[in-house]
Design a protein around this motif. Structure first.
Motif, mmCIF file in Angstrom:
data_model
loop_
_atom_site.group_PDB
_atom_site.id
_atom_site.type_symbol
_atom_site.label_atom_id
_atom_site.label_comp_id
_atom_site.label_asym_id
_atom_site.label_seq_id
_atom_site.Cartn_x
_atom_site.Cartn_y
_atom_site.Cartn_z
ATOM 1 N N TYR A 1 0.840 -1.198 0.000
ATOM 2 C CA TYR A 1 0.000 0.000 0.000
ATOM 3 C C TYR A 1 0.878 1.252 0.000
ATOM 4 O O TYR A 1 1.942 1.291 0.617
ATOM 5 C CB TYR A 1 -0.888 -0.011 1.243
ATOM 6 C CG TYR A 1 -1.727 1.215 1.461
ATOM 7 C CD1 TYR A 1 -2.877 1.435 0.711
ATOM 8 C CD2 TYR A 1 -1.383 2.151 2.440
ATOM 9 C CE1 TYR A 1 -3.667 2.562 0.926
ATOM 10 C CE2 TYR A 1 -2.163 3.271 2.662
ATOM 11 C CZ TYR A 1 -3.297 3.472 1.907
ATOM 12 O OH TYR A 1 -4.073 4.592 2.126
ATOM 13 N N GLU B 1 -4.242 7.103 -2.986
ATOM 14 C CA GLU B 1 -4.023 5.909 -2.171
ATOM 15 C C GLU B 1 -4.151 4.692 -3.082
ATOM 16 O O GLU B 1 -5.209 4.500 -3.689
ATOM 17 C CB GLU B 1 -5.056 5.839 -1.051
ATOM 18 C CG GLU B 1 -5.122 7.084 -0.173
ATOM 19 C CD GLU B 1 -6.377 7.112 0.683
ATOM 20 O OE1 GLU B 1 -6.493 6.283 1.598
ATOM 21 O OE2 GLU B 1 -7.248 7.977 0.400
ATOM 22 N N TYR B 2 -3.092 3.890 -3.149
ATOM 23 C CA TYR B 2 -3.135 2.749 -4.055
ATOM 24 C C TYR B 2 -2.150 1.677 -3.611
ATOM 25 O O TYR B 2 -1.273 1.929 -2.782
ATOM 26 C CB TYR B 2 -2.841 3.195 -5.478
ATOM 27 C CG TYR B 2 -1.402 3.572 -5.787
ATOM 28 C CD1 TYR B 2 -0.659 2.871 -6.729
ATOM 29 C CD2 TYR B 2 -0.776 4.657 -5.160
ATOM 30 C CE1 TYR B 2 0.656 3.225 -7.053
ATOM 31 C CE2 TYR B 2 0.535 5.023 -5.472
ATOM 32 C CZ TYR B 2 1.242 4.306 -6.411
ATOM 33 O OH TYR B 2 2.533 4.657 -6.718
ATOM 34 N N ARG C 1 0.744 -1.182 -4.974
ATOM 35 C CA ARG C 1 1.707 -1.151 -6.079
ATOM 36 C C ARG C 1 2.153 -2.559 -6.485
ATOM 37 O O ARG C 1 3.140 -3.087 -5.961
ATOM 38 C CB ARG C 1 2.914 -0.306 -5.676
ATOM 39 C CG ARG C 1 2.563 1.141 -5.337
ATOM 40 C CD ARG C 1 3.818 1.929 -5.079
ATOM 41 N NE ARG C 1 4.691 1.915 -6.259
ATOM 42 C CZ ARG C 1 5.957 2.328 -6.229
ATOM 43 N NH1 ARG C 1 6.500 2.764 -5.108
ATOM 44 N NH2 ARG C 1 6.694 2.290 -7.336
ATOM 45 N N GLY D 1 -3.963 -0.331 -9.962
ATOM 46 C CA GLY D 1 -3.297 -0.797 -8.757
ATOM 47 C C GLY D 1 -3.684 -2.230 -8.474
ATOM 48 O O GLY D 1 -3.969 -3.002 -9.384
ATOM 49 N N THR E 1 -8.153 2.016 -6.322
ATOM 50 C CA THR E 1 -7.305 3.186 -6.091
ATOM 51 C C THR E 1 -8.193 4.399 -5.842
ATOM 52 O O THR E 1 -9.188 4.615 -6.537
ATOM 53 C CB THR E 1 -6.396 3.417 -7.301
ATOM 54 O OG1 THR E 1 -5.440 2.356 -7.354
ATOM 55 C CG2 THR E 1 -5.669 4.748 -7.218
#
Length: 293
Positions: A29, A44-45, A47, A76, A81
């Motif tokens: 995250y 906010e995502y 990866r 994501g 996301t």
């Protein structure tokens, strides 16, 4: 519940909590916050990594890649996301109200459709629950192929100014960006009007004048505000520095040189070497302009 039942429940909860193992996430995250002028964007995502996989489109054997063309992608991994704007913005020139949105992409070989979606509750890409009627905005962007390989999906911001920024989405050898713009002047104008009506200080007048100088607007007003700043706050190297810049922008080179010399002397007294050099450079520029006129 009797005492024995309560003890059994407590023991069961304790055993359950002890048995849970928190393991490293395959797609960690991440949160990125970026200020632009007087606004902020938060993304906010999670990866995901490429790990040798074909990411976009189709594999060599014709099978869909990790992110197939034409299928919704959460930009994501794990939950959708999220992107949050604290002021109204424009995305590629199209208006988007402030708020929080789920960010989706429908990728194709020649273009991507970037979607700002009002429903932020979907887990994953929301493929089975996605409703295009809940889209707030959809814009078309063009991906490019890069020489640099990006292992983990990366969302970043570049070309940051007072009024605009490029949001960049990059993974493997594919990169796409979108221009996001802000009406920073209107936000600032409202703030300036409110602050000047209250109890403006010398610093207030200075900050307004500096903003006007940086934006190249209302320069005559900026001079009057700097004079008020000097009257209220006394002589400082930074008041005179900005005053010289405004006078230079107006073409008042003699006055600009005088203000810059005052700024230079005050800066030297405080060991502000950088401002001494900046003033010396400006004085030379304005002297050259006077000679050539």
């Amino acid at each position: 519940m009797n005492k024995i039942g309560l003890l059994v429940l407590i023991f069961h909860c304790a055993i359950t909590s002890w048995s849970q193992i928190i393991h490293p996430k395959a797609s960690p995250y991440s949160v990125i916050e970026q200020e632009i002028g007087l606004s902020k964007i938060i993304v906010e995502y999670s990866r995901p990594a490429a790990r040798g996989r074909k990411i976009f489109g189709f594999q060599a054997d014709g099978q869909p890649a990790l992110v197939p063309y034409g299928r919704i992608w959460r930009v994501g991994a794990n939950e959708s996301t999220k992107i949050t704007f604290d002021t109204d913005v424009k995305v590629n020139g199209q208006s988007l109200p402030k708020g929080q949105y789920a960010l989706y992409v429908f990728p194709y070989s020649e273009y991507w459709d970037l979607v700002f979606h009002m429903n932020i509750t979907h887990w994953g890409d929301g493929r089975n629950n996605y409703d295009p009627k809940e889209d707030v905005l959809r814009v078309r962007i063009r991906p490019i192929t890069t020489l640099v390989f990006q292992e983990n999906l990366l969302i970043s911001f570049d070309e940051i100014g007072h009024d605009s920024v490029k949001m960049v989405i990059q993974w493997a050898r594919t990169k796409a960006d979108v221009l996001i713009t802000f009406d920073t002047y209107e936000i600032m104008r409202t703030k300036i009007e409110r602050t000047l009506k209250e109890n403006p200080t010398a610093q207030t007048y200075y900050e307004v004048a500096r903003y006007y100088q940086e934006e190249g607007i209302h320069l005559a007003e900026a001079i009057s505000y700097l004079e008020k700043a000097l009257e209220k706050g006394g002589e400082t190297y930074y008041f005179y520095r900005v005053k010289s810049l405004v006078e230079g922008d107006l073409g008042y080179y003699d006055a600009a040189i005088q203000s810059a010399n005052k700024s230079l002397k005050l800066a030297a007294m405080e060991d502000k070497d950088e401002f001494v050099r900046l003033n010396q450079k400006s004085i030379k520029t304005w002297e050259d302009k006077l000679e050539n006129n």
